[in-house]
Scaffold this motif. Structure first.
Motif, PDB file in Angstrom:
ATOM      1  N   ARG A   1      15.631  10.374   8.424  1.00  0.00           N
ATOM      2  CA  ARG A   1      15.700  11.432   9.437  1.00  0.00           C
ATOM      3  C   ARG A   1      15.673  10.837  10.840  1.00  0.00           C
ATOM      4  O   ARG A   1      16.410  11.259  11.729  1.00  0.00           O
ATOM      5  CB  ARG A   1      14.556  12.432   9.254  1.00  0.00           C
ATOM      6  N   ILE A   2      14.818   9.848  11.037  1.00  0.00           N
ATOM      7  CA  ILE A   2      14.744   9.181  12.342  1.00  0.00           C
ATOM      8  C   ILE A   2      16.067   8.476  12.638  1.00  0.00           C
ATOM      9  O   ILE A   2      16.568   8.534  13.765  1.00  0.00           O
ATOM     10  CB  ILE A   2      13.554   8.198  12.388  1.00  0.00           C
ATOM     11  N   GLU A   3      16.631   7.842  11.636  1.00  0.00           N
ATOM     12  CA  GLU A   3      17.936   7.196  11.803  1.00  0.00           C
ATOM     13  C   GLU A   3      18.978   8.225  12.237  1.00  0.00           C
ATOM     14  O   GLU A   3      19.799   7.950  13.121  1.00  0.00           O
ATOM     15  CB  GLU A   3      18.357   6.540  10.489  1.00  0.00           C
ATOM     16  N   GLY A   4      18.927   9.413  11.659  1.00  0.00           N
ATOM     17  CA  GLY A   4      19.836  10.482  12.061  1.00  0.00           C
ATOM     18  C   GLY A   4      19.627  10.885  13.514  1.00  0.00           C
ATOM     19  O   GLY A   4      20.590  11.155  14.239  1.00  0.00           O
TER      20      GLY A   4
ATOM     21  N   SER B   1       0.804  -1.222   0.000  1.00  0.00           N
ATOM     22  CA  SER B   1       0.000   0.000   0.000  1.00  0.00           C
ATOM     23  C   SER B   1       0.836   1.271   0.000  1.00  0.00           C
ATOM     24  O   SER B   1       0.377   2.303  -0.445  1.00  0.00           O
ATOM     25  CB  SER B   1      -0.928   0.009   1.215  1.00  0.00           C
ATOM     26  N   TYR B   2       2.041   1.229   0.507  1.00  0.00           N
ATOM     27  CA  TYR B   2       2.828   2.464   0.613  1.00  0.00           C
ATOM     28  C   TYR B   2       3.694   2.731  -0.602  1.00  0.00           C
ATOM     29  O   TYR B   2       4.506   3.655  -0.590  1.00  0.00           O
ATOM     30  CB  TYR B   2       3.694   2.452   1.878  1.00  0.00           C
ATOM     31  N   SER B   3       3.520   1.974  -1.669  1.00  0.00           N
ATOM     32  CA  SER B   3       4.394   2.110  -2.834  1.00  0.00           C
ATOM     33  C   SER B   3       4.363   3.507  -3.436  1.00  0.00           C
ATOM     34  O   SER B   3       5.373   3.982  -3.945  1.00  0.00           O
ATOM     35  CB  SER B   3       4.059   1.058  -3.885  1.00  0.00           C
ATOM     36  N   ASN B   4       3.226   4.206  -3.380  1.00  0.00           N
ATOM     37  CA  ASN B   4       3.149   5.562  -3.929  1.00  0.00           C
ATOM     38  C   ASN B   4       3.922   6.568  -3.081  1.00  0.00           C
ATOM     39  O   ASN B   4       4.333   7.614  -3.573  1.00  0.00           O
ATOM     40  CB  ASN B   4       1.698   6.010  -4.053  1.00  0.00           C
ATOM     41  N   ASN B   5       4.086   6.279  -1.805  1.00  0.00           N
ATOM     42  CA  ASN B   5       4.767   7.191  -0.882  1.00  0.00           C
ATOM     43  C   ASN B   5       6.095   6.638  -0.393  1.00  0.00           C
ATOM     44  O   ASN B   5       6.626   7.112   0.614  1.00  0.00           O
ATOM     45  CB  ASN B   5       3.867   7.494   0.318  1.00  0.00           C
ATOM     46  N   LYS B   6       6.613   5.666  -1.078  1.00  0.00           N
ATOM     47  CA  LYS B   6       7.814   4.975  -0.614  1.00  0.00           C
ATOM     48  C   LYS B   6       8.974   5.931  -0.363  1.00  0.00           C
ATOM     49  O   LYS B   6       9.635   5.854   0.673  1.00  0.00           O
ATOM     50  CB  LYS B   6       8.218   3.905  -1.630  1.00  0.00           C
ATOM     51  N   GLN B   7       9.225   6.853  -1.286  1.00  0.00           N
ATOM     52  CA  GLN B   7      10.353   7.779  -1.120  1.00  0.00           C
ATOM     53  C   GLN B   7      10.148   8.699   0.078  1.00  0.00           C
ATOM     54  O   GLN B   7      11.103   8.985   0.808  1.00  0.00           O
ATOM     55  CB  GLN B   7      10.583   8.586  -2.407  1.00  0.00           C
ATOM     56  N   ASP B   8       8.920   9.142   0.288  1.00  0.00           N
ATOM     57  CA  ASP B   8       8.629   9.975   1.464  1.00  0.00           C
ATOM     58  C   ASP B   8       8.862   9.196   2.758  1.00  0.00           C
ATOM     59  O   ASP B   8       9.440   9.708   3.714  1.00  0.00           O
ATOM     60  CB  ASP B   8       7.188  10.481   1.431  1.00  0.00           C
ATOM     61  N   TYR B   9       8.398   7.960   2.767  1.00  0.00           N
ATOM     62  CA  TYR B   9       8.597   7.127   3.963  1.00  0.00           C
ATOM     63  C   TYR B   9      10.078   6.872   4.212  1.00  0.00           C
ATOM     64  O   TYR B   9      10.540   6.933   5.354  1.00  0.00           O
ATOM     65  CB  TYR B   9       7.847   5.805   3.832  1.00  0.00           C
ATOM     66  N   LEU B  10      10.813   6.585   3.167  1.00  0.00           N
ATOM     67  CA  LEU B  10      12.253   6.349   3.330  1.00  0.00           C
ATOM     68  C   LEU B  10      12.962   7.602   3.831  1.00  0.00           C
ATOM     69  O   LEU B  10      13.850   7.504   4.691  1.00  0.00           O
ATOM     70  CB  LEU B  10      12.862   5.869   2.012  1.00  0.00           C
ATOM     71  N   ALA B  11      12.566   8.762   3.343  1.00  0.00           N
ATOM     72  CA  ALA B  11      13.171  10.014   3.807  1.00  0.00           C
ATOM     73  C   ALA B  11      12.886  10.229   5.294  1.00  0.00           C
ATOM     74  O   ALA B  11      13.774  10.628   6.057  1.00  0.00           O
ATOM     75  CB  ALA B  11      12.657  11.194   2.988  1.00  0.00           C
ATOM     76  N   ARG B  12      11.663   9.950   5.707  1.00  0.00           N
ATOM     77  CA  ARG B  12      11.309  10.085   7.131  1.00  0.00           C
ATOM     78  C   ARG B  12      12.130   9.126   7.983  1.00  0.00           C
ATOM     79  O   ARG B  12      12.630   9.499   9.051  1.00  0.00           O
ATOM     80  CB  ARG B  12       9.826   9.812   7.337  1.00  0.00           C
ATOM     81  N   LEU B  13      12.281   7.893   7.507  1.00  0.00           N
ATOM     82  CA  LEU B  13      13.064   6.909   8.264  1.00  0.00           C
ATOM     83  C   LEU B  13      14.542   7.305   8.332  1.00  0.00           C
ATOM     84  O   LEU B  13      15.196   7.088   9.360  1.00  0.00           O
ATOM     85  CB  LEU B  13      12.898   5.516   7.657  1.00  0.00           C
TER      86      LEU B  13
ATOM     87  N   GLN C   1      15.740  14.174  23.580  1.00  0.00           N
ATOM     88  CA  GLN C   1      15.929  13.684  22.214  1.00  0.00           C
ATOM     89  C   GLN C   1      15.296  12.310  22.009  1.00  0.00           C
ATOM     90  O   GLN C   1      14.801  12.013  20.920  1.00  0.00           O
ATOM     91  CB  GLN C   1      17.418  13.658  21.857  1.00  0.00           C
ATOM     92  N   VAL C   2      15.307  11.477  23.046  1.00  0.00           N
ATOM     93  CA  VAL C   2      14.615  10.181  22.964  1.00  0.00           C
ATOM     94  C   VAL C   2      13.123  10.414  22.729  1.00  0.00           C
ATOM     95  O   VAL C   2      12.499   9.756  21.897  1.00  0.00           O
ATOM     96  CB  VAL C   2      14.845   9.334  24.241  1.00  0.00           C
ATOM     97  N   SER C   3      12.572  11.376  23.438  1.00  0.00           N
ATOM     98  CA  SER C   3      11.162  11.710  23.273  1.00  0.00           C
ATOM     99  C   SER C   3      10.870  12.164  21.846  1.00  0.00           C
ATOM    100  O   SER C   3       9.861  11.763  21.248  1.00  0.00           O
ATOM    101  CB  SER C   3      10.770  12.793  24.274  1.00  0.00           C
ATOM    102  N   ALA C   4      11.739  12.978  21.286  1.00  0.00           N
ATOM    103  CA  ALA C   4      11.557  13.461  19.915  1.00  0.00           C
ATOM    104  C   ALA C   4      11.628  12.302  18.919  1.00  0.00           C
ATOM    105  O   ALA C   4      10.822  12.228  17.978  1.00  0.00           O
ATOM    106  CB  ALA C   4      12.603  14.513  19.580  1.00  0.00           C
ATOM    107  N   ALA C   5      12.571  11.382  19.112  1.00  0.00           N
ATOM    108  CA  ALA C   5      12.701  10.234  18.213  1.00  0.00           C
ATOM    109  C   ALA C   5      11.486   9.312  18.341  1.00  0.00           C
ATOM    110  O   ALA C   5      10.980   8.799  17.332  1.00  0.00           O
ATOM    111  CB  ALA C   5      13.992   9.469  18.506  1.00  0.00           C
ATOM    112  N   THR C   6      11.020   9.133  19.551  1.00  0.00           N
ATOM    113  CA  THR C   6       9.840   8.308  19.784  1.00  0.00           C
ATOM    114  C   THR C   6       8.627   8.908  19.087  1.00  0.00           C
ATOM    115  O   THR C   6       7.861   8.200  18.419  1.00  0.00           O
ATOM    116  CB  THR C   6       9.572   8.165  21.296  1.00  0.00           C
TER     117      THR C   6
END
Length: 93
Positions: A17-20, A3-15, A41-46
């Motif tokens: 950022r979270i990885e950062g 289902s997320y194939s249309n937004n895959k790049q957006d999701y990967l970009a968000r992930l 910062q833990v709260s922000a990542a969560t």
């Protein structure tokens, strides 16, 4: 189809950022930063992970679950149960 194939790049970009954010947490611990600053910062990542999860869940409900419900039968029951279980996990986390 996923289902997320249309937004895959957006999701990967968000992930990414979270990885950062997580890498930043590692650096903070390595540098012995103040505990409260690390916890902030833990709260922000969560929060970022929760937001990502809710976006993915919303898309799943709008596509996979709706499609299965339209078809009816056992597949619809399975998709609703999967979504319900996912919501329960998110609520408990």
């Amino acid at each position: 189809m996923v289902s997320y194939s249309n937004n895959k790049q957006d999701y990967l970009a968000r992930l990414r950022r979270i990885e950062g954010q997580i890498r930043g947490l590692q650096r903070m611990v390595e540098e012995d930063k103040y505990c409260i600053d690390v916890l902030t910062q833990v709260s922000a990542a969560t929060k970022a992970l929760q937001s990502f999860s809710l976006s993915l869940l919303e898309e799943h409900l709008a596509t996979c679950v709706v499609d299965a419900a339209r078809q009816g039968g056992e597949q619809a029951d399975i998709k609703v149960k999967e979504a319900s279980d996912a919501i329960a996990r998110l609520v408990r986390s």
